[in-house]
Design a protein around this motif. Structure first.
Motif, short mmCIF file in Angstrom:
data_model
loop_
_atom_site.label_atom_id
_atom_site.label_comp_id
_atom_site.label_asym_id
_atom_site.label_seq_id
_atom_site.Cartn_x
_atom_site.Cartn_y
_atom_site.Cartn_z
N GLY A 163 -73.34 25.00 -48.75
CA GLY A 163 -72.84 23.63 -48.87
C GLY A 163 -72.04 23.44 -50.15
O GLY A 163 -72.44 23.91 -51.21
N VAL A 164 -70.91 22.75 -50.05
CA VAL A 164 -69.99 22.58 -51.17
C VAL A 164 -70.24 21.23 -51.84
O VAL A 164 -70.13 20.18 -51.20
N VAL A 165 -70.56 21.26 -53.12
CA VAL A 165 -70.83 20.05 -53.90
C VAL A 165 -69.79 19.94 -55.01
O VAL A 165 -69.61 20.88 -55.79
N ARG A 166 -69.10 18.80 -55.05
CA ARG A 166 -68.15 18.53 -56.13
C ARG A 166 -68.70 17.37 -56.95
O ARG A 166 -68.60 16.21 -56.55
N LEU A 167 -69.31 17.72 -58.07
CA LEU A 167 -69.96 16.71 -58.92
C LEU A 167 -68.97 16.16 -59.92
O LEU A 167 -68.36 16.91 -60.69
N GLY A 168 -68.82 14.84 -59.92
CA GLY A 168 -68.07 14.16 -60.95
C GLY A 168 -69.02 13.64 -62.00
O GLY A 168 -69.86 14.36 -62.53
N ASP A 169 -68.94 12.35 -62.27
CA ASP A 169 -69.74 11.71 -63.31
C ASP A 169 -70.94 11.03 -62.64
O ASP A 169 -70.80 9.96 -62.03
N ASN A 170 -72.12 11.66 -62.73
CA ASN A 170 -73.34 11.14 -62.12
C ASN A 170 -74.51 11.33 -63.07
O ASN A 170 -74.43 12.12 -64.02
N LEU A 171 -75.60 10.62 -62.83
CA LEU A 171 -76.87 10.88 -63.50
C LEU A 171 -77.82 11.50 -62.50
O LEU A 171 -78.08 10.93 -61.43
N THR A 172 -78.34 12.69 -62.80
CA THR A 172 -79.26 13.38 -61.91
C THR A 172 -80.41 13.96 -62.74
O THR A 172 -80.37 13.98 -63.97
N THR A 173 -81.43 14.46 -62.05
CA THR A 173 -82.59 15.06 -62.71
C THR A 173 -82.83 16.45 -62.13
O THR A 173 -83.01 16.57 -60.92
N PRO A 174 -82.84 17.50 -62.94
CA PRO A 174 -83.11 18.84 -62.41
C PRO A 174 -84.55 18.97 -61.92
O PRO A 174 -85.46 18.28 -62.41
N ILE A 175 -84.74 19.88 -60.98
CA ILE A 175 -86.06 20.02 -60.35
C ILE A 175 -87.13 20.38 -61.36
O ILE A 175 -88.27 19.88 -61.29
N TRP A 176 -86.82 21.24 -62.34
CA TRP A 176 -87.87 21.68 -63.25
C TRP A 176 -88.49 20.53 -64.00
O TRP A 176 -89.70 20.55 -64.31
N GLN A 177 -87.72 19.48 -64.27
CA GLN A 177 -88.29 18.33 -64.98
C GLN A 177 -89.30 17.58 -64.12
O GLN A 177 -90.26 17.00 -64.64
N LEU A 178 -89.10 17.59 -62.80
CA LEU A 178 -90.04 16.90 -61.92
C LEU A 178 -91.43 17.52 -62.01
O LEU A 178 -92.44 16.82 -61.88
N TYR A 179 -91.49 18.84 -62.19
CA TYR A 179 -92.79 19.50 -62.31
C TYR A 179 -93.49 19.18 -63.62
O TYR A 179 -94.69 19.42 -63.77
N LEU A 180 -92.77 18.65 -64.56
CA LEU A 180 -93.38 18.21 -65.82
C LEU A 180 -93.63 16.70 -65.83
O LEU A 180 -93.99 16.14 -66.86
#
Length: 503
Positions: free
Chosen positions: A403-420
């Motif tokens: 799947g092709v993702v073109r990220l511009g200006d967004n706020l997201t949270t990486p998965i590793w932070q969810l485990y913490l």
């Protein structure tokens, strides 16, 4: 400290003490805590009590880290949360109707006759009351662009239609509009209440506005028939919900669109679409089957509100859904499930799976959405492509299987932070778990954004907050002194009421 201790305990269970390696692997695989928890339960069930107990404890810890402290040991919260009254969804003010020839109906048979003989410009108005309908009401005669056929209540909250049938309204002709109605599935078995509306074949330019629909598997089912597709539809300012988990193996998706193009789904509330049987997978709304140019904008999708805590996978919005058999695709091939779709200024929350799922969905635009308490966004397969701009995602945005993702200006949270137990986007709000979406501190502004309307219908300039709204207060009905429409109609003593059936 407690959530860090819980995270370390899980990491130790997964990787024999190599916590950083375990988190890196989970990040690379796209495995969120809410996805891993039921997997652990499944893999440890049927073993001895010690292993089962460890599996339950690990799963409960994962869900607390990812979804909040209210989750109990049985993977269910102590209570669900209803949305506050909002300015999206069905409203207490009547939707405007085009002028026409009004035909008042006071019984189910009168309504059936009026609909079967309707001509362009007719307005079929139900008198106040509750109408118990066995069987289907058919809309099979065409209106026109200048003179649609309208079926309505004069005032919201005065008419409830109870269907005890697989389909409530079957619409197979163009230019029909349905307004201000409360429609409820009243079947003993959930398999028997499939659709409030089945929009099929030549039923192009269908409109549903300001209706309250409850207790169906797929409140709106939209699909082709004999090579004709009901294009150019509008579903606007409706509230779609269920009062219980649907006990069915059939699809559970309040808006189920297959093959039709150029539909707009705007300013609706879609909530509590839990599938209790079969594969347990349900969606708030999807468009698939070779559909094109679907617009999902300014909707509130709450996968789990008062029905929070059930097992299964609930997904917010999707282009592509779970895929379509080739005979049902618009082109009979489904080279892509969807093309040129837009999801804009939606609030998606409280989903046990991803908030947005793209399955073979090409040329998609995902802009200015707020996505909270979900597994984020998944763009899947090489036939999927999406551009992201201005979104606030309490989770990851990931491309899987090409799947092709073109990220511009967004706020997201990486998965590793969810485990913490870290949720920096969720923490921007006063109390996201209870839908108190006032900004906790400074508004997270972004510059150079495209002007438009936010979730609340407010104009936005080049400087706007990440996500679906600048100030959530403008979305609350209390701000306008409004109250939501009554979903169950009780005849008021001050006016004559009708209890009608077709018996």
């Amino acid at each position: 400290m407690k959530r860090f201790a819980g995270a370390l305990a899980i990491c130790a269970l997964l990787s024999a003490g190599i916590a950083a390696g375990a988190l890196a692997w989970l990040q690379s695989q796209g495995v969120t805590p809410r996805a891993l928890a039921p997997y652990l339960l499944h893999r440890t069930s049927g073993h001895n009590a010690l292993i089962e107990g460890a599996g339950r404890m690990a799963a409960a810890t994962l869900l607390r880290l990812d979804r909040g402290p209210e989750l109990g040991p049985n993977l269910g919260p102590n209570f669900g949360h209803a949305l506050p009254p909002l300015t999206v969804g069905a409203q207490p003010e009547a939707a405007p109707s085009a002028p026409g020839n009004e035909r008042l109906v006071a019984t189910v048979e009168e309504a059936r006759r009026a609909m079967s003989s309707a001509v362009a410009g007719d307005i079929v108005t139900f008198l106040p009351g509750t109408y118990a309908v066995k069987g289907t009401l058919f809309a099979s005669r065409p209106g026109t662009e200048a003179a649609p056929i309208v079926v309505r209540a004069a005032h919201p909250g005065t008419v409830e239609i109870e269907f005890d049938s697989v389909e409530g309204f079957t619409v197979s002709a163009p230019y029909w509009r349905f307004e201000n109605l409360a429609i409820r599935g009243a079947c003993r078995y959930d398999d028997n209440c499939q659709h409030a509306f089945h929009v099929v074949g030549n039923a192009h330019h269908f409109v549903a506005r300001n209706n309250t629909l409850g207790d169906f598997n797929a409140h709106f089912k939209i699909n082709g028939q004999q090579g004709r597709f009901p294009d150019h539809g509008l579903i606007e300012a409706n509230t779609l919900s269920n009062t219980h988990a649907r006990r069915t193996a059939k699809p559970v998706t309040p808006i189920d669109l297959v093959g039709a193009s150029d539909w707009t789904v705007r300013a609706n509330i879609i909530r509590d679409f839990v599938k209790a049987s079969g594969d347990g997978i349900s969606y708030g709304a999807f468009a698939k089957g070779g559909a094109q140019r679907t617009l999902f904008e300014r909707n509130v999708v709450q996968c789990e509100g008062v029905l929070a805590g059930a097992r299964g996978q609930r997904i917010g919005l999707s282009f592509g859904g779970g895929g379509t058999g080739k005979p049902y695709c618009r082109d009979r091939q489904c080279i892509t499930e969807h093309d040129a779709g837009i999801m804009r200024a939606n609030l998606i929350m409280a989903c046990s799976d991803v908030g947005i799922y793209l399955n073979s969905a090409a040329n998609t635009r995902i802009a200015d959405n707020t996505i909270l308490d979900t597994a984020g966004v998944q763009v899947r397969f090489a036939t999927s492509s999406a551009a992201f701009e201005g979104n606030l995602v309490d989770g990851p945005v990931r491309g899987d299987a090409g799947g092709v993702v073109r990220l511009g200006d967004n706020l997201t949270t990486p998965i590793w932070q969810l485990y913490l137990g870290r949720h920096p986007q969720r923490a921007l709000f006063a109390d996201a778990a209870h839908a108190d979406l006032r900004w906790r501190g400074e508004t997270p502004w972004r510059e150079g954004a495209a002007p438009g309307l936010d979730l609340c219908g407010q104009p936005r300039g080049a400087r706007q907050a990440y996500g679906a709204f600048d100030a959530f207060a403008a979305c609350t009905a209390a701000a306008d002194g409004l109250t939501p429409p009554v979903p169950r109609v009780a005849a008021a003593a001050a006016r004559p009421a009708v209890r009608a059936s077709n018996k």
